[in-house]
Design an enzyme around this catalytic site. Structure first.
Site, PDB file in Angstrom:
ATOM      1  N   LEU A 131       0.821  -1.206   0.000  1.00 25.69           N
ATOM      2  CA  LEU A 131       0.000   0.000   0.000  1.00 25.69           C
ATOM      3  C   LEU A 131       0.858   1.260   0.000  1.00 25.69           C
ATOM      4  O   LEU A 131       1.873   1.324   0.695  1.00 25.69           O
ATOM      5  CB  LEU A 131      -0.872  -0.009   1.266  1.00 25.69           C
ATOM      6  CG  LEU A 131      -1.688   1.240   1.518  1.00 25.69           C
ATOM      7  CD1 LEU A 131      -2.986   1.164   0.756  1.00 25.69           C
ATOM      8  CD2 LEU A 131      -1.932   1.428   2.978  1.00 25.69           C
ATOM      9  N   HIS A 132       0.459   2.240  -0.775  1.00 30.27           N
ATOM     10  CA  HIS A 132       1.126   3.541  -0.764  1.00 30.27           C
ATOM     11  C   HIS A 132       0.153   4.623  -1.213  1.00 30.27           C
ATOM     12  O   HIS A 132      -0.646   4.426  -2.109  1.00 30.27           O
ATOM     13  CB  HIS A 132       2.397   3.541  -1.623  1.00 30.27           C
ATOM     14  CG  HIS A 132       2.199   3.039  -3.015  1.00 30.27           C
ATOM     15  ND1 HIS A 132       2.053   1.701  -3.320  1.00 30.27           N
ATOM     16  CD2 HIS A 132       2.132   3.702  -4.188  1.00 30.27           C
ATOM     17  CE1 HIS A 132       1.898   1.557  -4.627  1.00 30.27           C
ATOM     18  NE2 HIS A 132       1.938   2.759  -5.178  1.00 30.27           N
ATOM     19  N   GLN A 133       0.229   5.756  -0.538  1.00 26.73           N
ATOM     20  CA  GLN A 133      -0.601   6.925  -0.810  1.00 26.73           C
ATOM     21  C   GLN A 133       0.207   7.893  -1.666  1.00 26.73           C
ATOM     22  O   GLN A 133       1.315   8.279  -1.285  1.00 26.73           O
ATOM     23  CB  GLN A 133      -0.980   7.603   0.506  1.00 26.73           C
ATOM     24  CG  GLN A 133      -1.555   8.990   0.393  1.00 26.73           C
ATOM     25  CD  GLN A 133      -3.043   8.987   0.145  1.00 26.73           C
ATOM     26  OE1 GLN A 133      -3.707   7.995   0.314  1.00 26.73           O
ATOM     27  NE2 GLN A 133      -3.561  10.109  -0.259  1.00 26.73           N
TER      28      GLN A 133
END
Length: 175
Positions: A131-133
């Site tokens: 996951l990465h924003q």
């Protein structure tokens, strides 16, 4: 046999060229072995392009940015889906995202931002397993013909230089 510049550059065809040799690392598969988001925290901030570190998440430069200053906020834990984060991780990803926006405004003066998480390869996640924003600063007029015609983006500054400027402006724990 003597070569001239025209021989080396090819036959003129009326098109200009924007040379981006640094992209060959991506095309050749560099940094595609293993998870780059798991690898980065074990490197120095400079080598890993890390702007800031928290207890549960960290902020780093995107190696293949959409715009100058394109940041990624990642949990340290290798999870693919937002629903897998615990409460502390959610809170820190949100806090680091807000801080990234504040720092980018102070350092680069963007007119706006694109924020987002692509959940799964079908949704456009290049690295779906971690996951990465995305925090992408935007300026009026920053989208021009290059991405459409040449499938290329012009970035005005080296990633390492941008990382240095953003890290220097990042507030400390006491700020």
């Amino acid at each position: 046999m003597e070569e001239n510049a025209a021989d080396l550059a090819g036959t003129p065809d009326g098109f200009g060229r924007l040379w981006v040799p640094h992209r060959m690392a991506y095309i050749g598969g560099e940094n595609k072995q293993g998870c780059p988001f798991c690898r980065a925290p074990g490197l120095s901030d400079e080598e890993g392009l890390i702007v800031a570190r928290g207890s549960h998440a960290f902020v780093l430069m995107n190696l293949y940015p959409y715009n100058g200053g394109h940041l990624l906020v990642c949990p340290y834990r290798h999870v693919a889906d937002y629903t897998e984060l615990d409460g502390d991780e959610v809170a820190e990803v949100a806090h680091l995202t807000r801080t990234a926006m504040t720092v980018l405004r102070a350092v680069s003066g963007p007119d706006g931002f694109n924020l987002g998480m692509n959940q799964g390869a079908v949704a456009g996640a290049g690295i779906a397993a971690h996951l990465h924003q995305h925090v992408v600063p935007r300026w009026a007029g920053d989208a021009n013909f290059l991405p459409i015609v040449a499938q290329t983006r012009a970035l005005p500054e080296l990633l390492a230089d941008t990382r240095t400027r953003l890290a220097a402006a990042w507030p400390g724990e006491d700020d």
